[in-house]
Design an enzyme around this catalytic site. Structure first.
Site, PDB file in Angstrom:
ATOM      1  N   ASP A 177       0.873  -1.176   0.000  1.00 57.29           N
ATOM      2  CA  ASP A 177       0.000   0.000   0.000  1.00 57.29           C
ATOM      3  C   ASP A 177       0.907   1.221   0.000  1.00 57.29           C
ATOM      4  O   ASP A 177       2.030   1.144  -0.479  1.00 57.29           O
ATOM      5  CB  ASP A 177      -0.960  -0.037   1.197  1.00 57.29           C
ATOM      6  CG  ASP A 177      -2.289   0.659   0.922  1.00 57.29           C
ATOM      7  OD1 ASP A 177      -2.249   1.824   0.476  1.00 57.29           O
ATOM      8  OD2 ASP A 177      -3.363   0.079   1.156  1.00 57.29           O
ATOM      9  N   HIS A 186       1.317   1.839  -3.365  1.00 59.45           N
ATOM     10  CA  HIS A 186       0.261   2.630  -3.998  1.00 59.45           C
ATOM     11  C   HIS A 186       0.714   4.078  -4.181  1.00 59.45           C
ATOM     12  O   HIS A 186       0.263   4.758  -5.103  1.00 59.45           O
ATOM     13  CB  HIS A 186      -1.018   2.585  -3.162  1.00 59.45           C
ATOM     14  CG  HIS A 186      -1.760   1.283  -3.267  1.00 59.45           C
ATOM     15  ND1 HIS A 186      -1.514   0.373  -4.257  1.00 59.45           N
ATOM     16  CD2 HIS A 186      -2.746   0.760  -2.503  1.00 59.45           C
ATOM     17  CE1 HIS A 186      -2.321  -0.674  -4.100  1.00 59.45           C
ATOM     18  NE2 HIS A 186      -3.071  -0.463  -3.046  1.00 59.45           N
TER      19      HIS A 186
END
Length: 547
Positions: free
Chosen positions: A289, A323
């Site tokens: 992430d 991300h």
């Protein structure tokens, strides 16, 4: 000798400040420790990967703290343990070859009152935690492994076909649509509920126990601590976020490697939440992430806490899978300010510089200074500011749709977030889906963003919606697709100064909407483009000038 070392240290700091004019970097106090040594083997720990060493390791930590502090040594070996708590004055040092492996037996993790994404919740106890501790450290050359696969759900789209079959065959539960694997029925029950962990009247111990597996812990949580050093160690395989300093100060993170599988949902690298006086340097992140995240609480809970993340220096870091490389939000309701980022490299990161929020957050993000950023092979946007964050992967997976939000003007109040006064300089991007994406709210545009001395090689150029006071200076944008170099909707006071782009660009700028005002181009050649300006959806040609 000490005087000479101090002199050269001060000289180096002075050179850094001169190289970064106008940057008043915060002072971060590092912890110091006594020379006393406490070996976990003296307290009965066994490095066979089978014996549970929780009591032995905790006993060494407790003794070290109670006797004035020092170093708790973890020798080489495979040390299986349950959750441990750091105490004041303790440096937990892992030798080369040492792996601190946290057990997959979830019964070893007690349910505790904690915090998740900015508001109070029940969680499983973190593998490593500390609260109200002073002068603590985790150092050395070993590995801390959170055994995260025992906790995490996995989306089918993030695994190969053979990996997915193996995961399903291992047990667990599939979601109703068959697209997500969950580790247990307990997890599935929690996943089906809205905010099951939020502490609220009427929720009993029996209820929390029934969905216990859903409350994945963060690997390392340091709450209200002062004087923290993380140095040299590999932190990997976290159940949720990896490193989570919360309401802490004087934090130094140096030469660490943070590693999670790329499919690790919520597998963030480091989340600074409501922290101050922080230095993160020369570290590597390869996670599932966001990597380097600035947060300060979510919605009303964050606004009530009113503790911004501030006075942060990030330099010399590398981010691979993530991300976002450097990220602000989306939980930034207490504010983020005075952050200095320099000399960082993002390779294959979904988004490079990522600023995200949404209505309801509130909070002010300002005074962010970024320079000398190098990016390669960015699947999404190199630079992104988005006030319509929708909690989805930044690059849609197969079968997902990136639906456009409903655009409407709402009243400005304490729940309205703000991004302003952000300076980005010396950014070089070799490969991205889009160079720059700025999307504010009709009632609260993204404000005062300065992007200078940059080179973007990307499929698409610049997309801007509801923004004010945006400056592009000495920016080169070489795009591969046939769309406009800049696509602007309802922006005002915008300057493109010294823009260079490739020959035969079909359209320089497309302007949409009646809200555009004072968009200027200066020091820019217009012969490389077939057409300078296109106006649509009520936009006026007088809103744009070419000098």
């Amino acid at each position: 000798m000490v005087k000479n070392s101090l002199y050269f240290f001060l000289l180096l700091i002075g050179m850094q400040l001169q190289a970064q004019p106008g940057w008043k970097l915060p002072v971060v106090q590092e912890p110091r420790f006594s020379n006393a040594i406490y070996r976990i083997t003296n307290y009965g720990a066994v490095p066979d990967g089978y014996m549970l060493n929780t009591k032995s390791i905790q006993a060494a930590i407790d003794a070290c703290s109670q006797k004035g502090g020092g170093t708790v040594q973890v020798p080489s070996g495979l040390w299986l343990t349950g959750p441990i708590v750091l105490k004041s004055g303790v440096n937990l040092n892992l030798a080369a070859g040492a792996t601190l492996l946290f057990t997959s037996d979830k019964s070893q993790y007690a349910l505790v009152k904690a915090n998740w994404e900015g508001f109070p919740q029940m969680r499983n106890q973190s593998p490593i935690s500390a609260e109200n501790a002073r002068n603590i450290a985790i150092t050395g050359k070993g590995i801390i492994d959170g055994n995260g696969d025992a906790w995490r759900a996995v989306k089918k789209e993030k695994l190969t076909e053979s990996q997915w079959k193996q995961r399903v065959a291992s047990g667990g539960v599939l979601s109703k649509d068959g697209r997500m694997w969950m580790p247990s029925e307990s997890y599935a029950r929690g996943d089906a509920l809205k905010d099951p962990g939020r502490i609220a009247p009427g929720k009993t111990e029996t209820f929390y126990a029934s969905v216990k597996d859903f409350f994945r812990p963060n690997l390392l949580v340091l709450t209200s601590c002062d004087g923290v050093l993380l140095e040299g160690v590999t932190f990997q395989n976290s159940p949720a976020w990896c490193l989570h300093p919360l309401m802490s100060r004087n934090i130094t993170v140096r030469n660490v490697f943070v590693k999670n599988p790329w499919y690790a949902q919520n597998g963030d690298g480091i989340d600074l939440e409501s922290c101050s006086n922080v230095l993160i340097e020369n570290s590597v992140f390869d996670v599932g992430d966001d990597a380097l995240c600035m947060k300060s609480g979510r919605d009303a809970d964050g606004r009530r806490r009113a503790m911004p993340t501030k006075d942060v220096v990030i330099r010399g870091c590398t981010v691979y899978a993530a991300h976002g490389g450097f990220v602000v939000g989306s939980e930034m309701s207490g504010g983020v300010n005075n952050v200095y980022v320099s000399n960082c490299t993002f390779i294959g990161t979904d988004i490079g510089l990522r600023f995200k929020t949404t209505r309801g957050r509130g909070g002010m993000v300002e005074n962010i200074f970024i320079r000398d950023i190098y990016m390669k092979d960015i699947p999404g946007d190199a630079l992104l500011f988005d006030m319509y964050y929708m909690a989805k992967d930044p690059v849609p997976l197969d079968g997902e749709k990136a639906d456009l939000p409903k655009v409407e003007r709402l009243p400005v109040d304490e729940t309205t977030p703000q991004f302003r006064n952000i300076d980005i300089c010396n950014v070089y991007v070799n490969g991205a889906q889009r160079a720059v994406f700025l999307r504010g709210l009709p009632e609260m545009p993204v404000k005062d963003i300065r992007i200078s001395n940059a080179v973007f090689q990307s499929d698409n150029g610049i997309s801007i919606q509801d923004a004010a006071g945006i400056r592009f200076k000495n920016v080169k944008i070489f795009t591969g697709n046939a769309g406009p170099l800049a696509d602007v909707t309802n922006a005002r006071d915008m300057l493109f100064d010294g823009i260079i782009y490739k020959e035969h660009t079909p359209l320089l700028i497309r302007v949409s909407g009646a809200g555009n005002k004072t968009i200027r181009f200066t020091n820019t050649a217009y012969t490389p483009t077939t057409k300078k300006l296109e106006t649509v959806a009520g936009a006026s040609e007088t809103a744009v000038s070419f000098q």
